[in-house]
Design an enzyme around this catalytic site. Structure first.
Site, mmCIF file in Angstrom:
data_model
loop_
_atom_site.group_PDB
_atom_site.id
_atom_site.type_symbol
_atom_site.label_atom_id
_atom_site.label_comp_id
_atom_site.label_asym_id
_atom_site.label_seq_id
_atom_site.Cartn_x
_atom_site.Cartn_y
_atom_site.Cartn_z
ATOM 1 N N ASP A 31 -3.206 0.931 11.893
ATOM 2 C CA ASP A 31 -3.030 0.690 10.465
ATOM 3 C C ASP A 31 -1.574 0.367 10.149
ATOM 4 O OD1 ASP A 31 -5.671 1.119 9.896
ATOM 5 O OD2 ASP A 31 -5.404 3.165 9.174
ATOM 6 N N LYS A 53 -4.289 -2.524 6.138
ATOM 7 C CA LYS A 53 -4.667 -2.914 4.783
ATOM 8 C C LYS A 53 -3.617 -2.336 3.847
ATOM 9 C CE LYS A 53 -9.705 -2.810 5.489
ATOM 10 N NZ LYS A 53 -9.744 -2.319 6.881
ATOM 11 N N MET A 168 -3.548 6.923 -3.058
ATOM 12 C CA MET A 168 -3.543 5.521 -3.510
ATOM 13 C C MET A 168 -3.599 5.417 -5.032
ATOM 14 S SD MET A 168 -6.329 4.208 -0.665
ATOM 15 C CE MET A 168 -7.406 5.619 -1.048
#
Length: 251
Positions: A31, A53, A168
């Site tokens: 990641d 991502k 997030m």
């Protein structure tokens, strides 16, 4: 095939099992948030492929990640899918494990330290301090469609005996604070903000819920941010908070 939790960034926070998996890997699909220090543990022969991502940036599609996992595992290689934090907490481990199982690929998960736990350590607090919290919630602050999820139980989060950690959620911090205060949560509720946990540029700040949007102005938004809300953030238990805190202590 192994899904490995890389933790928040400091390689010393990896489990022994995670280190062994990384050191024996032929291919590592990692990641974007996995630290360079963790990647340095990979053997020289290993192929390192970034499949990260990041919100608002070009990202690898999940279908492509699935294809790469299957392609390399089917070739007889030891594949490590290296995920920041813990694979089982907002890491799509469920989707990837299901895909691998449907393709007949044996896989296991090696857990890692999730950002919520790393933040608690940085603040020197307990997320379940028995004088302040009866439960903990890890909540996504980002829906599949890119906005704040609508199916959140805001009333439960506003419970003063709950500690909530938003992953997030930084882009919607102002909306999170407004929704909680609109249903009765006090604007004086303690909040913890952290970025780059366990890394050399780690930053943590304590503020009040009503000050959340302003408090975020002092952070580098290119770094991953995590938000904690609840009474457990109201006391200082260790020195690191004093070093980084730009706000008055609460409570």
């Amino acid at each position: 095939m192994t899904l490995v939790g890389a933790g928040p960034g400091d390689p010393e926070l990896l489990t022994v099992k995670a280190v062994r998996a990384i050191e024996s890997a032929d291919v590592i699909l990692f990641d974007a948030l996995v630290s360079d220090a963790v990647l340095e543990l990979a053997p020289r022969h290993a192929e390192l492929i970034c499949v990260g991502k990041r919100g608002g940036r070009p990202s690898c599609r999940q279908d492509d990640i699935n294809r790469l996992m299957l392609e390399h595992a089917s070739a007889g290689k030891h594949v490590v899918r290296l995920k920041s934090g813990d694979p089982a907490i907002f890491g799509r481990a469920g989707e990837e494990m299901s895909y691998l199982a449907s393709a007949g690929v044996d896989a296991q998960i090696v857990p890692g330290i999730t950002a919520g736990s790393a933040m608690a350590a940085a603040f020197g607090i307990s997320l379940t301090h028995r004088d302040h919290a009866k439960s903990v919630r890890f909540v996504t602050g980002h829906s599949k469609n890119g906005g704040l999820p609508e199916a959140i139980d805001w009333q439960a989060i506003a419970d003063p005996s709950t500690t909530t950690v938003f992953y997030m959620g930084a882009p919607f911090a102002g909306e999170i604070a407004a929704r909680l205060m609109a249903i009765g949560m006090s604007g004086d509720t303690p909040v913890g903000i952290a970025s780059a946990l366990s890394r050399s540029n780690e930053k943590i700040v304590r503020c009040k819920l009503a000050e959340l949007s302003d408090a975020l102005d002092g952070f580098d938004r290119r770094e991953p941010l995590i938000l904690g809300i609840g009474q457990v953030y109201s006391r200082v238990f260790a020195a690191p908070l004093i070093r980084n805190d730009a706000y008055a202590m609460i409570g």
